[in-house]
Design an enzyme around this catalytic site. Structure first.
Site, PDB file in Angstrom:
ATOM      1  N   VAL A  51       0.831  -1.199   0.000  1.00 48.04           N
ATOM      2  CA  VAL A  51       0.000   0.000   0.000  1.00 48.04           C
ATOM      3  C   VAL A  51       0.871   1.257   0.000  1.00 48.04           C
ATOM      4  CG1 VAL A  51      -1.748   1.316   1.289  1.00 48.04           C
ATOM      5  CG2 VAL A  51      -1.906  -1.176   1.169  1.00 48.04           C
ATOM      6  N   CYS A  52       1.974   1.218   0.720  1.00 51.11           N
ATOM      7  CA  CYS A  52       2.834   2.401   0.871  1.00 51.11           C
ATOM      8  C   CYS A  52       3.239   3.043  -0.453  1.00 51.11           C
ATOM      9  CB  CYS A  52       4.073   2.062   1.696  1.00 51.11           C
ATOM     10  SG  CYS A  52       3.707   1.517   3.368  1.00 51.11           S
TER      11      CYS A  52
END
Length: 181
Positions: A51-52
């Site tokens: 996700v980062c």
């Protein structure tokens, strides 16, 4: 008991970072205050995750908009500057994030994440926390949520602009609209 941060002086920090030109340097809240800048400090769990990169790259693509609002962005995790550098040197197609337009700071001793209340101590990583700090060093906004969900850059920019009006901004207020007062 949880401690309120909004409306208080932000915990001061200085961290080593990978700078936009991919050299090592330092970032500090004090420098931003001296330069009369707003600070958008955001924490993410760790490098080389899933996700980062989506939010880190999206924020980088909008850096000019933050610059136009007199704001500096600092991303931070508990990873090292060497991990950050390797991640920025890895192409996006291969799980990296490529070159960024703002620094990625290394909170390797976990002090800053702890001071801002986002450290998951048993894992040694930060939650997704984002803080908007005014040029006087006061936290004006904070949002902290589960690490499985990325943040929305449009909302961060909207909130920053709302805070800069100095007025009362109702629900769904958008930049350019009148404030209540």
């Amino acid at each position: 008991m949880a401690e309120r941060l909004v409306g208080t002086q932000a915990p001061r920090f200085e961290m080593e970072a990978v700078m936009p030109n991919q050299t090592f340097g330092k970032v500090s809240l004090e420098k931003n205050i001296e330069d009369d800048k707003w600070t958008v400090l955001f924490f993410y769990p760790m490098d080389f995750t899933f996700v980062c990169p989506t939010e880190i790259v999206a924020i980088s693509a909008r850096t000019d908009e933050f610059d136009a609002l007199n704001a500096r962005i600092i991303g931070a995790s508990t990873d090292t500057i060497h991990s950050h550098l390797a991640w920025t040197n890895t192409p996006i197609k291969e799980g990296g994030i490529g070159k960024l337009n703002y620094p990625l700071a290394a909170d390797t001793n976990h002090q800053v994440a702890s001071d801002y209340g986002v450290l998951i101590e048993e894992e040694g990583v930060a939650l997704r926390g984002l803080f908007i700090i005014n040029p006087k060093g006061e936290i004006q906004y904070e949002v902290v949520h589960h690490n499985n969900i990325g943040r929305e850059v449009d909302e961060v920019l909207r909130v920053l602009q709302a805070l800069q009006t100095g007025g009362l901004c109702p629900i769904n207020w958008q930049p350019g609209e009148k404030t209540i007062v």
